[in-house]
Design a protein around this motif. Structure first.
Motif, short mmCIF file in Angstrom:
data_model
loop_
_atom_site.label_atom_id
_atom_site.label_comp_id
_atom_site.label_asym_id
_atom_site.label_seq_id
_atom_site.Cartn_x
_atom_site.Cartn_y
_atom_site.Cartn_z
N LEU A 17 0.83 -1.20 0.00
CA LEU A 17 0.00 0.00 0.00
C LEU A 17 0.87 1.25 0.00
O LEU A 17 2.01 1.24 0.49
CB LEU A 17 -0.92 0.01 1.21
CG LEU A 17 -1.93 -1.14 1.33
CD1 LEU A 17 -2.84 -0.92 2.53
CD2 LEU A 17 -2.76 -1.29 0.05
N SER A 18 0.33 2.33 -0.51
CA SER A 18 1.07 3.59 -0.55
C SER A 18 1.17 4.19 0.86
O SER A 18 0.49 3.75 1.80
CB SER A 18 0.38 4.59 -1.47
OG SER A 18 -0.86 5.00 -0.89
N VAL A 19 2.02 5.21 0.98
CA VAL A 19 2.13 5.94 2.24
C VAL A 19 0.77 6.48 2.66
O VAL A 19 0.35 6.33 3.81
CB VAL A 19 3.16 7.08 2.09
CG1 VAL A 19 3.05 8.06 3.26
CG2 VAL A 19 4.57 6.52 1.99
N LEU A 20 0.05 7.08 1.73
CA LEU A 20 -1.26 7.63 2.04
C LEU A 20 -2.23 6.55 2.51
O LEU A 20 -2.95 6.74 3.50
CB LEU A 20 -1.84 8.34 0.81
CG LEU A 20 -3.26 8.89 0.95
CD1 LEU A 20 -3.35 9.88 2.11
CD2 LEU A 20 -3.72 9.54 -0.35
N GLU A 21 -2.24 5.42 1.83
CA GLU A 21 -3.16 4.34 2.21
C GLU A 21 -2.83 3.79 3.60
O GLU A 21 -3.74 3.47 4.37
CB GLU A 21 -3.10 3.24 1.16
CG GLU A 21 -3.74 3.64 -0.16
CD GLU A 21 -3.42 2.70 -1.30
OE1 GLU A 21 -4.21 2.63 -2.25
OE2 GLU A 21 -2.34 2.03 -1.25
N PRO A 43 6.34 14.23 -0.31
CA PRO A 43 6.78 13.79 -1.64
C PRO A 43 6.63 12.29 -1.88
O PRO A 43 6.75 11.83 -3.02
CB PRO A 43 8.26 14.20 -1.66
CG PRO A 43 8.38 15.28 -0.64
CD PRO A 43 7.41 14.90 0.43
N TYR A 44 6.38 11.54 -0.83
CA TYR A 44 6.31 10.07 -0.94
C TYR A 44 4.88 9.55 -0.74
O TYR A 44 4.66 8.36 -0.56
CB TYR A 44 7.24 9.43 0.09
CG TYR A 44 8.65 9.97 0.00
CD1 TYR A 44 9.57 9.45 -0.90
CD2 TYR A 44 9.04 11.05 0.80
CE1 TYR A 44 10.85 9.98 -0.99
CE2 TYR A 44 10.31 11.59 0.71
CZ TYR A 44 11.21 11.04 -0.20
OH TYR A 44 12.48 11.57 -0.30
N ARG A 45 3.93 10.46 -0.82
CA ARG A 45 2.53 10.15 -0.54
C ARG A 45 2.03 8.91 -1.31
O ARG A 45 1.30 8.09 -0.78
CB ARG A 45 1.68 11.36 -0.91
CG ARG A 45 0.36 11.48 -0.21
CD ARG A 45 -0.35 12.77 -0.64
NE ARG A 45 0.51 13.94 -0.55
CZ ARG A 45 0.62 14.70 0.53
NH1 ARG A 45 -0.11 14.42 1.59
NH2 ARG A 45 1.43 15.74 0.55
N ASP A 46 2.43 8.79 -2.58
CA ASP A 46 1.92 7.71 -3.43
C ASP A 46 2.92 6.57 -3.61
O ASP A 46 2.70 5.66 -4.41
CB ASP A 46 1.53 8.28 -4.79
CG ASP A 46 0.42 9.32 -4.68
OD1 ASP A 46 -0.52 9.08 -3.91
OD2 ASP A 46 0.52 10.37 -5.35
N VAL A 47 4.02 6.62 -2.87
CA VAL A 47 5.05 5.58 -2.97
C VAL A 47 4.65 4.37 -2.12
O VAL A 47 4.19 4.54 -0.98
CB VAL A 47 6.41 6.13 -2.50
CG1 VAL A 47 7.46 5.03 -2.47
CG2 VAL A 47 6.85 7.28 -3.40
N LEU A 51 10.27 2.50 1.10
CA LEU A 51 10.86 3.56 1.91
C LEU A 51 12.06 3.05 2.69
O LEU A 51 12.08 1.91 3.16
CB LEU A 51 9.83 4.12 2.89
CG LEU A 51 8.57 4.77 2.32
CD1 LEU A 51 7.66 5.20 3.47
CD2 LEU A 51 8.91 5.95 1.43
N PRO A 52 13.09 3.90 2.90
CA PRO A 52 14.18 3.54 3.82
C PRO A 52 13.67 3.54 5.25
O PRO A 52 12.60 4.07 5.56
CB PRO A 52 15.21 4.63 3.58
CG PRO A 52 14.44 5.79 3.05
CD PRO A 52 13.30 5.21 2.26
N ILE A 53 14.46 2.98 6.17
CA ILE A 53 14.01 2.75 7.54
C ILE A 53 13.59 4.04 8.24
O ILE A 53 12.59 4.08 8.96
CB ILE A 53 15.09 2.01 8.37
CG1 ILE A 53 14.58 1.71 9.78
CG2 ILE A 53 16.39 2.80 8.41
CD1 ILE A 53 13.38 0.80 9.81
N GLY A 54 14.33 5.14 8.02
CA GLY A 54 13.98 6.38 8.69
C GLY A 54 12.60 6.87 8.30
O GLY A 54 11.83 7.33 9.15
N MET A 55 12.27 6.75 7.02
CA MET A 55 10.95 7.18 6.55
C MET A 55 9.86 6.21 7.00
O MET A 55 8.72 6.62 7.27
CB MET A 55 10.95 7.32 5.04
CG MET A 55 11.76 8.49 4.54
SD MET A 55 11.61 8.68 2.75
CE MET A 55 12.76 10.03 2.47
#
Length: 253
Positions: free
Chosen positions: A93-97, A128-132, A137-141
């Motif tokens: 799922l994306s970041v937003l989802e 900037p990563y909303r739909d990624v 994502l790397p661990i920090g994100m």
């Protein structure tokens, strides 16, 4: 006024005593650090507060309401949410989802849930990563994503479990700034952390566990000089040497 009260918390697993008669309060609007070496019982305390484990004995109150044996979903709906040491986002799922899942805990309107999720994403610098897909994502994100998802539930108490572990110096600075912004928004924080240099400057109070028992509690400036804390973190030899230096002055180089 205490938002969270933990009273004589004991948690056993057979003959293993993970928490032994632990008591502390978290005042509303404060940042409280829950510290201790590996195996001290910090995560078990979180698991009991958040409803994942029913404690063997003791009481837990959130805003004066007894949540001692409330299940995790009810504790979350009452406003106490937590992150985990090992982040486990829904990778496909994306970041937003992912953040929307948190928003839907209390909000039934899709439009308002989207608004809440996007606000939390922006607060955690993930716009900037909303739909990624979260798995990319790397661990920090990923850690920031987990915080954003918990914030979307509109918590009263946010419990962060090792949110800065494994991060770079720059990422730790960003995490500290985020914690302060969360507190400024009116959310109370209870933070488990190994990186003492990060949590000490921002905590209003620190509670230290060792071997499942509380060994110290108070303002950071007094905790860092507590002999029991020094011994727990650095060992008996270091503690003894420090005591000797305080008496005699540091040894010549």
């Amino acid at each position: 006024m205490a938002l969270l009260s933990v009273e004589n918390l004991t948690m056993t697993f057979g003959s293993l005593v993970a928490n032994n008669n632990v008591s502390f309060d978290v005042d509303e609007g404060s940042i409280v650090g829950l510290l201790g070496p590996n195996g001290a019982g910090k995560t078990t305390t979180f698991n009991c507060i958040s409803g994942y484990y029913p404690p063997t004995s003791g009481k837990i109150f959130l805003g004066g309401q007894d949540i001692t044996r409330a299940p995790a979903y009810k504790v979350a709906r009452l406003g106490a949410v937590r992150t985990f040491q090992v982040v486990q986002p829904l990778k496909e799922l994306s970041v937003l989802e992912n953040v929307l899942i948190g928003a839907f805990l209390k909000e039934k309107s899709t439009l308002r849930s989207l608004e809440a999720a996007n606000q939390c994403i922006d607060l955690c610098h993930l716009g900037p990563y909303r739909d990624v897909p979260a798995g990319e994502l790397p661990i920090g994100m990923k850690k920031r994503l987990e915080i954003a998802r918990t914030l979307a539930t509109r918590p009263r108490l946010l419990m962060l479990d090792e949110a800065m572990a494994g991060l770079t110096v720059t990422e730790i600075k960003t995490a500290v700034e985020l914690i302060l912004k969360i507190r400024e928004s009116g959310i109370t924080l209870l933070v488990v952390e190994h990186i003492m240099e990060a949590i000490m400057p921002i905590a209003d109070k620190v509670v230290v566990l060792d071997g499942g028992e509380k060994i110290a509690e108070g303002p950071p400036r007094t905790i860092i000089e507590d002999e029991k804390v020094i011994k727990a973190y650095f060992g008996a030899k270091f503690s003894k040497r420090l005591q000797q230096e305080r008496q005699d002055g540091p040894a010549p180089a």
